[in-house]
Design a protein around this motif. Structure first.
Motif, short mmCIF file in Angstrom:
data_model
loop_
_atom_site.label_atom_id
_atom_site.label_comp_id
_atom_site.label_asym_id
_atom_site.label_seq_id
_atom_site.Cartn_x
_atom_site.Cartn_y
_atom_site.Cartn_z
N ALA A 328 0.87 -1.18 0.00
CA ALA A 328 0.00 0.00 0.00
C ALA A 328 0.90 1.23 0.00
O ALA A 328 2.09 1.12 0.33
CB ALA A 328 -0.91 -0.01 1.24
N PRO A 329 0.37 2.41 -0.37
CA PRO A 329 1.21 3.62 -0.38
C PRO A 329 1.92 3.84 0.96
O PRO A 329 1.35 3.60 2.03
CB PRO A 329 0.19 4.73 -0.66
N LYS A 330 3.18 4.29 0.88
CA LYS A 330 3.99 4.55 2.08
C LYS A 330 3.34 5.58 3.01
O LYS A 330 3.64 5.64 4.20
CB LYS A 330 5.39 5.07 1.67
N TYR A 331 2.44 6.37 2.44
CA TYR A 331 1.72 7.40 3.20
C TYR A 331 1.07 6.82 4.47
O TYR A 331 1.00 7.47 5.50
CB TYR A 331 0.65 7.99 2.28
N PHE A 332 0.61 5.56 4.38
CA PHE A 332 -0.12 4.95 5.50
C PHE A 332 0.80 4.36 6.57
O PHE A 332 0.32 3.83 7.57
CB PHE A 332 -1.08 3.87 4.98
N GLU A 333 2.12 4.45 6.37
CA GLU A 333 3.08 3.97 7.37
C GLU A 333 3.11 4.85 8.61
O GLU A 333 3.47 4.40 9.69
CB GLU A 333 4.50 4.00 6.77
N HIS A 334 2.78 6.10 8.44
CA HIS A 334 2.94 7.10 9.51
C HIS A 334 2.07 6.77 10.72
O HIS A 334 0.91 6.39 10.59
CB HIS A 334 2.57 8.49 8.98
#
Length: 490
Positions: A328-334
């Motif tokens: 999934a997009p790295k954006y959701f790692e935060h």
């Protein structure tokens, strides 16, 4: 660099009592409080008991399989990560997205159900107000800390457990004649065609009802990534689940079947809107407890809100984990400073809210969305069984001994094989009649989860040319991720 790493880490703040109650709460819900009556009505008391015993055993095997992998590798991605590591990255991709989608859709179903339950007391207030209120409340609880989620789930599960215990006591007193007039004994077990009504086909059809009742127990695997002591908490939670499922489900169905004959039309209710004819309500009324319906309505409301809470947690953690694994997009790692993957939670809430709007604006779209998520829980269970089978075979092939594992499933390989067979039986048995009559629309609505899962699997497999990982290359080493947070908190 360390600060940046902490941006991508959840916190280990769930205690053993949280995990035990989450495991138990996951299996006690409207399936037991309401749908258990329709199981008795369909297959008779004997057929219902056989179905719930079989499904209870299957869930136990799945939980021990999950426990072995989760103590070795406690991560929020749970079975999706295990499918990636022990089977094929394409399977992990399909498992993760399928499970996230399922919970995002289920969120909409559960907030709609909460509104139905509220109508019992306040029929004149528009349903959507209650749905929005529940969604906002649960969003805020999950956005605080994982401890807030765990504590909320602990107390809501406690209410369900106390209700079942009181029900069992009242039920036994009613059966022997201390409450509610004459003793019923076991007379309803031999009434008319009881104990087995409709033979094997009816019993098999109840497998489906029983299977759905136990959906959610796999949440323990997802909580492992935020458990303070997974090597102690998970085995304890799993061992307790089996005995409590046995006690609560099997004993509760026995009590209902003794008191209410299978021919009673009151047993036909299967949704939260049928609260007045919940078997629990009927038994309490029979025992002379006048406020039974209102009390059970409050318990079922607790149960539904607990389902929304679990759904919000499970889906946000799965999306977060998909991001960590590059699916999934790295954006959701935060994550926030409290270790909450807030971006993943917002995305899940938006999908749930859009699905809820679809249920009002276009009922047909909603039907298809719900159908698309219908069998996801069983597909996740199939993934757990396959992953565990491969994990243990790889572990032994690479020269390791069973005794090295922090927790090991005693019934290997029988457990995962039996669970796999029963899961497939339940998936196929959803609606065999639609195949007999070639009713394509019914087939699609019932089995839509399966082709969607297959599409996800082959999309990733073809695009990334993945192969099944050879047993001697499977990474079976105990997992080290997130250990820095343990040290900091210690």
């Amino acid at each position: 660099m360390a600060d940046n790493d902490n941006d991508h880490q959840v916190k280990r703040e769930l205690k053993t009592r949280h995990l035990s109650m989450i495991a138990l709460g996951g299996s006690i819900g409207t399936g037991l409080f309401v749908a258990s009556g329709s199981a008795i009505s369909t297959a008779g008391p004997g057929g219902a008991l056989v179905a719930y015993v079989a499904m209870g055993a299957m869930v136990y095997f799945l939980m021990t399989s999950l426990g072995e992998m989760a103590t070795n590798m406690p991560v929020s991605g749970s079975f999706a990560t295990y499918s990636t590591k022990y089977v094929d990255p394409a399977l992990g991709f399909a498992m993760g997205w399928n499970y996230w989608f399922n919970w995002a859709i289920t969120l909409a179903v559960d907030i709609s159900t909460a509104a139905l339950v509220m109508k019992y007391w306040l029929p004149n207030i528009p349903s959507w107000i209650w749905s929005v209120a529940v969604l906002v409340l649960i969003f805020l609880i999950n956005a605080l800390t994982v401890k807030a989620f765990g504590e909320t789930e602990y107390w809501m599960a406690m209410i369900k457990v106390i209700t079942v215990i009181i029900f069992l006591i009242v039920g036994v007193l009613t059966i022997i004649g201390v409450m509610g007039g004459h003793a019923t004994g076991l007379e309803n077990f031999t009434y008319k065609k009881a104990p087995f009504v409709g033979g094997l086909p009816a019993t098999l059809s109840v497998f489906v009802v029983a299977g759905f009742s136990f959906q959610g127990t796999e949440l323990v695997g997802i909580t492992a990534g935020e458990s303070k002591t997974p090597e102690k908490s998970i085995p304890k939670a799993i061992n307790q689940v089996f005995w409590r499922i046995l006690l609560f489900y099997i004993f509760a169905i026995f009590v209902i079947a003794c008191i209410i004959p299978y021919t009673s039309p009151d047993l036909l209710g299967s949704s939260a809107s049928d609260i007045a004819i919940s078997p629990f309500t009927l038994v309490f009324k029979r025992a002379g407890l006048a406020a039974a319906a209102s009390v059970m309505n409050a318990v079922i409301l607790t149960s539904v809100i607990s389902a929304v809470n679990s759904g919000m947690y499970a889906s946000s953690r799965m999306l977060y984990s998909l991001s960590l694994d590059g699916y999934a997009p790295k954006y959701f790692e935060h994550t926030t400073k409290h270790g909450v993957p807030l971006r993943a939670q917002v995305a899940t809430t938006v999908v749930g809210a859009l699905t809820f709007i679809a249920s009002i604006a276009g009922p047909q779209v909603y039907v298809w969305l719900v159908a698309a998520s219908g069998l996801t829980g069983f597909i996740a269970w199939v993934g757990i069984a396959i992953s565990h089978f491969r994990f243990r075979r790889a572990f032994v092939k690479q020269g390791h001994k069973e005794s090295e594992l922090k927790y090991h499933a005693k019934w290997f390989p029988l457990g995962p094989i039996l669970a796999l067979i029963l899961c497939i039986v339940v998936i196929v048995g959803q609606d065999p009649g639609s195949f007999v009559h070639f009713d394509w629309e019914k087939i699609l609505v019932t089995y839509l989860s399966v082709p969607l899962f297959i599409v996800l699997f082959f999309y990733y497999k073809i695009r990334h040319h993945t192969k099944m990982i050879p047993l001697d290359e499977v990474d079976v080493e105990p997992h080290k991720r997130d250990e820095t947070t343990d040290d900091e908190e210690a």
